[in-house]
Design a protein around this motif. Structure first.
Motif, PDB file in Angstrom:
ATOM      1  N   ALA A   1       0.832  -1.201   0.000  1.00 12.44           N
ATOM      2  CA  ALA A   1       0.000   0.000   0.000  1.00 12.44           C
ATOM      3  C   ALA A   1       0.875   1.264   0.000  1.00 12.44           C
ATOM      4  CB  ALA A   1      -0.930   0.001   1.207  1.00 12.44           C
ATOM      5  N   LEU A   2       2.016   1.210   0.685  1.00 11.97           N
ATOM      6  CA  LEU A   2       2.938   2.355   0.686  1.00 11.97           C
ATOM      7  C   LEU A   2       3.555   2.574  -0.687  1.00 11.97           C
ATOM      8  CD1 LEU A   2       4.791   1.978   4.122  1.00 11.97           C
ATOM      9  CD2 LEU A   2       2.994   3.611   3.507  1.00 11.97           C
ATOM     10  N   PHE A   3       3.778   1.507  -1.438  1.00 16.35           N
ATOM     11  CA  PHE A   3       4.260   1.665  -2.812  1.00 16.35           C
ATOM     12  C   PHE A   3       3.260   2.503  -3.612  1.00 16.35           C
ATOM     13  CE2 PHE A   3       6.363  -2.820  -2.628  1.00 16.35           C
ATOM     14  CZ  PHE A   3       7.416  -2.289  -1.904  1.00 16.35           C
ATOM     15  N   LYS A   4       1.995   2.155  -3.474  1.00 16.87           N
ATOM     16  CA  LYS A   4       0.958   2.874  -4.228  1.00 16.87           C
ATOM     17  C   LYS A   4       0.847   4.320  -3.763  1.00 16.87           C
ATOM     18  CE  LYS A   4      -1.837  -1.232  -5.175  1.00 16.87           C
ATOM     19  NZ  LYS A   4      -3.142  -1.912  -4.942  1.00 16.87           N
ATOM     20  N   LYS A   5       0.903   4.525  -2.445  1.00 19.72           N
ATOM     21  CA  LYS A   5       0.775   5.872  -1.891  1.00 19.72           C
ATOM     22  C   LYS A   5       1.835   6.812  -2.449  1.00 19.72           C
ATOM     23  CE  LYS A   5       1.129   8.469   2.459  1.00 19.72           C
ATOM     24  NZ  LYS A   5       1.334   8.378   3.931  1.00 19.72           N
ATOM     25  N   HIS A   6       3.064   6.292  -2.599  1.00 20.17           N
ATOM     26  CA  HIS A   6       4.178   7.144  -3.039  1.00 20.17           C
ATOM     27  C   HIS A   6       4.540   6.933  -4.506  1.00 20.17           C
ATOM     28  CE1 HIS A   6       5.065   8.706   0.994  1.00 20.17           C
ATOM     29  NE2 HIS A   6       4.738   7.516   1.429  1.00 20.17           N
ATOM     30  N   ASN A   7       3.650   6.278  -5.235  1.00 19.48           N
ATOM     31  CA  ASN A   7       3.787   6.116  -6.687  1.00 19.48           C
ATOM     32  C   ASN A   7       5.054   5.361  -7.114  1.00 19.48           C
ATOM     33  OD1 ASN A   7       1.359   7.565  -7.339  1.00 19.48           O
ATOM     34  ND2 ASN A   7       2.465   9.459  -6.868  1.00 19.48           N
ATOM     35  N   TYR A   8       5.413   4.342  -6.368  1.00 19.16           N
ATOM     36  CA  TYR A   8       6.493   3.463  -6.792  1.00 19.16           C
ATOM     37  C   TYR A   8       5.866   2.240  -7.464  1.00 19.16           C
ATOM     38  CZ  TYR A   8       9.924   6.235  -4.226  1.00 19.16           C
ATOM     39  OH  TYR A   8      10.734   7.259  -3.796  1.00 19.16           O
ATOM     40  N   SER A   9       5.347   2.456  -8.655  1.00 18.32           N
ATOM     41  CA  SER A   9       4.569   1.420  -9.336  1.00 18.32           C
ATOM     42  C   SER A   9       5.419   0.229  -9.767  1.00 18.32           C
ATOM     43  CB  SER A   9       3.870   2.017 -10.561  1.00 18.32           C
ATOM     44  OG  SER A   9       4.826   2.598 -11.429  1.00 18.32           O
ATOM     45  N   GLU A  10       6.748   0.449  -9.928  1.00 20.53           N
ATOM     46  CA  GLU A  10       7.625  -0.628 -10.394  1.00 20.53           C
ATOM     47  C   GLU A  10       8.193  -1.468  -9.249  1.00 20.53           C
ATOM     48  OE1 GLU A  10      10.493   2.338  -8.920  1.00 20.53           O
ATOM     49  OE2 GLU A  10       8.487   2.348  -9.774  1.00 20.53           O
ATOM     50  N   ALA A  11       7.875  -1.094  -8.011  1.00 21.81           N
ATOM     51  CA  ALA A  11       8.474  -1.763  -6.848  1.00 21.81           C
ATOM     52  C   ALA A  11       8.058  -3.233  -6.770  1.00 21.81           C
ATOM     53  CB  ALA A  11       8.078  -1.048  -5.564  1.00 21.81           C
ATOM     54  N   LEU A  12       8.986  -4.047  -6.316  1.00 20.08           N
ATOM     55  CA  LEU A  12       8.683  -5.462  -6.123  1.00 20.08           C
ATOM     56  C   LEU A  12       9.233  -5.937  -4.788  1.00 20.08           C
ATOM     57  CD1 LEU A  12      11.475  -7.303  -6.737  1.00 20.08           C
ATOM     58  CD2 LEU A  12      10.976  -6.545  -9.037  1.00 20.08           C
ATOM     59  N   ILE A  13       8.678  -7.041  -4.302  1.00 20.33           N
ATOM     60  CA  ILE A  13       9.073  -7.615  -3.011  1.00 20.33           C
ATOM     61  C   ILE A  13       9.560  -9.039  -3.225  1.00 20.33           C
ATOM     62  CG2 ILE A  13       8.269  -8.322  -0.718  1.00 20.33           C
ATOM     63  CD1 ILE A  13       6.129  -6.175  -0.881  1.00 20.33           C
ATOM     64  N   PHE A  14      10.661  -9.365  -2.593  1.00 20.57           N
ATOM     65  CA  PHE A  14      11.131 -10.740  -2.551  1.00 20.57           C
ATOM     66  C   PHE A  14      11.962 -10.893  -1.283  1.00 20.57           C
ATOM     67  CE2 PHE A  14      14.346  -8.328  -4.838  1.00 20.57           C
ATOM     68  CZ  PHE A  14      15.537  -8.737  -4.256  1.00 20.57           C
ATOM     69  N   GLY A  15      12.311 -12.130  -0.962  1.00 22.86           N
ATOM     70  CA  GLY A  15      13.184 -12.268   0.189  1.00 22.86           C
ATOM     71  C   GLY A  15      13.001 -13.535   0.975  1.00 22.86           C
ATOM     72  N   HIS A  16      13.677 -13.558   2.114  1.00 21.45           N
ATOM     73  CA  HIS A  16      13.799 -14.755   2.935  1.00 21.45           C
ATOM     74  C   HIS A  16      12.598 -14.837   3.879  1.00 21.45           C
ATOM     75  CE1 HIS A  16      17.585 -13.918   1.166  1.00 21.45           C
ATOM     76  NE2 HIS A  16      17.992 -13.089   2.094  1.00 21.45           N
ATOM     77  N   ALA A  17      11.488 -15.272   3.314  1.00 19.00           N
ATOM     78  CA  ALA A  17      10.206 -15.186   4.009  1.00 19.00           C
ATOM     79  C   ALA A  17      10.172 -15.995   5.303  1.00 19.00           C
ATOM     80  CB  ALA A  17       9.087 -15.653   3.072  1.00 19.00           C
ATOM     81  N   LEU A  18      10.894 -17.101   5.352  1.00 17.74           N
ATOM     82  CA  LEU A  18      10.870 -17.949   6.535  1.00 17.74           C
ATOM     83  C   LEU A  18      11.374 -17.211   7.767  1.00 17.74           C
ATOM     84  CD1 LEU A  18      10.038 -20.915   7.065  1.00 17.74           C
ATOM     85  CD2 LEU A  18      12.454 -21.516   6.934  1.00 17.74           C
ATOM     86  N   GLU A  19      12.217 -16.215   7.540  1.00 20.02           N
ATOM     87  CA  GLU A  19      12.735 -15.394   8.639  1.00 20.02           C
ATOM     88  C   GLU A  19      12.001 -14.055   8.739  1.00 20.02           C
ATOM     89  OE1 GLU A  19      14.708 -16.909  10.541  1.00 20.02           O
ATOM     90  OE2 GLU A  19      15.179 -18.575   9.202  1.00 20.02           O
ATOM     91  N   GLY A  20      10.907 -13.904   7.987  1.00 18.18           N
ATOM     92  CA  GLY A  20      10.174 -12.641   7.988  1.00 18.18           C
ATOM     93  C   GLY A  20      10.956 -11.517   7.326  1.00 18.18           C
TER      94      GLY A  20
END
Length: 947
Positions: A422-441
């Motif tokens: 939601a913060l990506f949308k609020k600040h217009n970072y439309s190209e932002a993506l998320i990835f990472g070591h989910a098991l460790e949060g």
């Protein structure tokens, strides 16, 4: 020009450090002052250090003169912790000794070994180090420990903090401590009793403050590298254990790590991975939470869970290796890459079933499938590791790619992730993506930013303020999970930790570094605007390199990485020169160009191995060829075209030169020959060719010999190098490569066809590598026509005896019906069908040329070598030999530097083989072995089948 204290420092330190390792000029301070972050500071002085004694001298003098210093290893750090506007101490690649314990339970490492090198050392024993950052191929041990870098599988159980055994340290006052040595600790107690007393007091106060102790315990249940490792204050009572664990993650602000000893961990070889596609990010996060809780309660075995959101999948969906169905996913689909490892295959099957059962309740858009296929799951992980740079590859030119690194308590993972989106949308970072070591949060989120526009800097600041409040305040998470605080989050440590904890951190900094000289501005920084100061520009330069994000992944592959510049540094300099040109700063531009000529152009091997390590395939070798072409005058191009049009005559001239050199060697002897040629090189300032005992003799080949007619036909194109250069004067071989190749082909029952006008044929590489593109294209086209005719338009395979030439032909020829082979693939594809291989028992070593590596032949060469010998030695740290065609004759220092680790790694080998004559010259010079074509060994160990 240096001024004041810095000039005084230089005058004193040059008496202790080799002057060639001290840099104050514009080119080198800019090149070495760049790391993988989006910050830039230009150091006054850069010093490459080869050992701890040199670091000790520098730090002691800097402390005496009140000058700040920053330590830098590989410079792959992402938060601005490896840059300085004062003195930058760089650990050179020579700073890399190691010792493995007899029982393999621990390994002692100097700081310049990369994580990958370390794991290669441990692999034969089924061991590895715990930390496994995505940058492990490039990141050095000093940086991995100083940043407490973790990665995809180590979590918080096997990171540097948890697997640390002991350290050797250099403190700001020059004191040295070995925490694994009782005598050293005894001496430290005597000299630094008050220091240890204060450290113990800080620990006792922290333990007594139950609220603070509980906060620390809670926050280190997830990944956290924000601030100092103050969990050491409650985890240990022994002052030396507290001390050395505080150094982990301290980013060079407390002491220099001259050596670290890690406990090793088991490297389980049986593993399986699944790329599972969930309906949306919430469903995926809920699955992660269940996996985490089940793992912690020992109900399942899961080693890694990596999340990739839909934007992340979109960034790699056009990769040819990825399945087409990804393109058809809706905007919410989120993937989890899950890996499980086991002690054997039977146990692995059980673990897979347990995971499949646990995940049954979740809604997925494709069936769940765990693969044990190494190639398949390696591809999954390669794609995951390439997500960050992949964003950089599609960004607008001139923008910076930013990666932030946070961690949430596992129970809040789904809600926190949705809020982040939601913060990506609020600040217009439309190209932002998320990835990472989910098991460790632990999530990374990536977006692009133009720091050249003030309003964009303001947008970034406002976005980060919201992120800080969400992560640190609302969800009580970590603002930096594994990338280190650096300059990026230093302003926000107090927000995350509160006043009491931050005060403890300040006390620790003051205790270790009372003058604030070690890496100032990193971790402890009271400037609320530090995160938006000293931002790095990314100006456009050349489309070949504009997508580079300066991550540094390319650097370990580069043959000049310990001699002059690396690919990343060449790109940094070219970007700056382009900016100077746009700004009309002609005098400064000229100064850079003159400095760049040797370091950037002359000593670039143009091997292009950098592109194989680069996640976005940037080829800095192509940039160098482009620049060489720009520099070539009309007269030079005319000469090159003349040579190309009179190629047979040119080769005759080369033969005369080689014959003369060998005749002189025969008359005056080796010692005198080396002395004479070295003197001539000194007189000509390196413009005359280097001579060595590996210099080949001149030869001529005879293509007119009696052959039997056969249905099996092959076109043999002996490269111009192998038509001109033969064995050296010290070679133990009796035949030339041409004769050996003919003997093998006839033994295999082939009728050999040679292209017409062979003496004038060349693939064009000698011209293209120097930027003479017109001449190169002319020779390539001439050869293509000759091979088309000889092969009856592709009816017969074409064999070239030199790998680099083969690659050039494949890339340049337009007629794809030509089947062109170099020695490795030809042997495996054709010779193994016709010949019986009886391997020798003597140990051999092989060198895969850079061209062969880029053609994907590394494993095939190993397979071929194993058909020929029962013991094959492959040096782990040798890639391009640095001979670079004929460049090794004029710049032998490049060859020497590239092969600096060769001799020690092949000491048990009796014979040595490769697939390129010029590479073999350089390899022979630096190894003491006589390198020859692999065809020599094949000829020795084979006989015709069915005799």
């Amino acid at each position: 020009m240096l001024e004041g204290k810095y000039q005084d420092f230089y005058n004193k330190i040059e008496k202790s450090i080799p002057v060639e390792n001290i840099f104050t000029d514009k080119l080198h301070t800019l090149a070495y002052g760049t790391d993988a972050s989006f910050y830039r500071l230009i150091p006054k002085i850069v010093i490459k250090t080869d050992n701890a004694d040199e670091v000790h001298k520098i730090v002691s003098l800097a402390n005496e003169m009140n000058l700040s210093v920053t330590f830098r290893a590989a410079g792959t750090s992402l938060s601005g912790q490896a840059i300085s506007d004062s003195i930058l101490i760089v650990t050179s690649r020579k700073f890399s000794n190691f010792k493995i314990a007899e029982d393999k339970s621990h390994i002692s490492l100097q700081p310049a070994l990369t994580g990958a090198q370390t794991n290669n050392l441990l692999a034969p024993f089924g061991k590895k180090i715990g930390p496994d950052p995505a940058s492990i191929n490039a990141a050095m041990i000093g940086g991995i420990a100083a940043n407490n870098a973790s990665g995809m599988c180590c979590g918080i159980a096997d990171n540097s903090y948890k697997t640390l055994k002991s350290m050797k340290l250099i403190f700001v006052d020059g004191t040295r401590l070995d925490t694994g040595n009782e005598e050293s600790k005894k001496a430290f107690r005597k000299s630094h009793g008050e220091f240890l007393k204060e450290l113990k007091a800080i620990s006792d106060e922290t333990k007594a403050d139950k609220e603070l102790a509980n906060l620390i315990e809670k926050k280190y249940k997830i990944k956290n590298t924000c601030g100092y490792s103050i969990n050491s204050l409650i985890d240990f009572s022994d002052e030396f254990e507290i001390l050395q664990h505080l150094i982990i993650g301290s980013e060079g602000t407390l002491a220099f790590i001259e050596e670290i000893t890690y406990y090793t961990v088991e490297d389980l070889k049986d593993k399986a991975s699944a790329l599972i596609y969930f309906k949306d990010v919430k469903e995926a996060c809920n699955a992660v939470t269940k996996l985490k809780l089940a793992r912690d309660s020992k109900k399942i075995t899961v080693d890694a869970v990596e999340l990739m959101d839909r934007a992340g999948l979109a960034s790699i969906e056009n990769d040819p290796a990825m399945p087409d169905f990804i393109k058809n996913f809706d905007k919410n689909v989120t993937a989890l890459l899950i890996e499980t490892r086991a002690i054997n295959d039977e146990k692995l099957d059980t673990q897979i079933k347990e995971l499949e059962s646990l995940l049954e309740e979740f809604e997925v858009v494709r069936d769940i499938y765990f693969t044990k296929d190494v190639e398949q799951y390696s591809l999954y992980w390669k794609i995951r590791k390439g997500l960050f740079p992949a964003v950089g590859a599609v960004r607008e030119n001139g923008t910076t790619v930013i990666i932030e690194d946070v961690a949430y308590p596992i129970e809040d993972l789904a809600d926190a992730t949705l809020e982040l989106q939601a913060l990506f949308k609020k600040h217009n970072y439309s190209e932002a993506l998320i990835f990472g070591h989910a098991l460790e949060g632990n999530f990374h989120f990536v977006f692009t930013q133009d720091f050249s526009i003030e309003s964009e800097v303001k947008r970034y600041d406002e976005f980060m303020q919201d992120v800080v409040n969400s992560v640190a305040v609302k969800y009580q998470g970590s603002l930096k999970a594994e990338h280190g605080t650096g300059r990026n989050m230093a302003s926000f440590i107090e927000v995350e930790w509160g006043k009491t904890a931050y005060f403890m951190m300040k006390r620790i900094k003051e205790l270790f570094d009372p003058k604030g000289l070690l890496n100032p501005g990193v971790i402890i920084n009271d400037d609320a605007q530090a995160h938006i100061k000293n931002l790095k520009a990314m100006p456009q330069s050349n489309e070949i390199i504009d997508k580079c994000i300066e991550c540094g992944f390319c650097e370990p592959t580069c043959p000049s990485n310990d001699l002059t510049l690396t690919p990343r540094q060449r790109i940094v300099i070219n970007r700056h020169m382009s900016q100077l040109e746009r700004e009309g700063k002609d005098e400064e531009l000229k100064e850079y160009q003159e400095l760049y000529q040797y370091d950037g152009i002359e000593t670039c091997a143009t091997c292009s191995l950098c592109s194989s390590a680069c996640p976005v395939k940037i080829d800095t070798g192509s940039l160098t060829k482009y620049l060489r072409a720009e520099q070539n005058s009309t007269k030079a191009n005319t000469v090159a075209n003349f040579v190309a049009n009179n190629f047979s005559t040119t080769l005759t001239g080369m033969k005369i030169g080689l014959h003369g050199a060998n005749l002189m060697h025969k008359i005056v002897g080796t010692a005198s020959m080396e002395s004479i040629t070295d003197t001539i090189r000194e007189w000509t300032k390196g413009k005359s060719a280097k001579w060595s005992t590996s210099m080949p003799k001149a030869i001529s080949i005879n293509t007119r010999f009696e052959q039997k007619s056969s249905d099996k036909k092959v076109v043999y194109f002996p490269s111009c190098i192998n038509r001109t250069m033969g064995r050296s004067s010290v070679s133990q071989e009796e035949k030339e490569l041409f004769d050996v190749t003919v003997e093998i082909l006839q033994k295999a029952g082939y009728e050999i066809i040679f292209p017409e006008d062979l003496g004038n044929l060349c693939c064009g590489m000698p011209f293209s590598s120097k930027g003479f593109n017109e001449a190169a294209d002319s020779k390539s086209s001439q050869l293509e026509d000759a091979l088309l005719n000889a092969s009856d338009f592709g009816s017969y395979p074409v064999l070239c005896d030199t790998s680099p030439c083969t690659k050039k032909m494949i890339e340049s020829f337009s007629h794809k019906e030509l089947d062109i082979y170099e020695p490795i693939e030809f042997a495996l594809e054709f010779l193994t069908k016709e010949l019986e291989f009886n391997p020798i028992e003597e140990p051999i070593t092989i060198h895969t040329t850079c061209s062969s590596r880029k053609m994907g032949l590394e494993e095939k060469f190993k397979k071929l070598a194993q058909l020929c010998s029962t013991k094959v030695i492959i040096p782990a740290d040798v890639q391009c030999c640095g001979f670079a065609g004929d460049r090794g004759f004029n710049f032998p220092e490049l060859n020497k530097s590239a092969l600096r680790n060769l001799k020690t790694q092949i000491k048990d080998a009796k014979y040595a083989f490769s697939t390129s004559k010029t590479c073999e010259i350089g390899l022979s010079d630096e190894s003491g072995l006589d390198y020859n074509s692999i065809f020599y060994l094949i000829n020795k160990v084979t006989k015709p089948k069915n005799l």
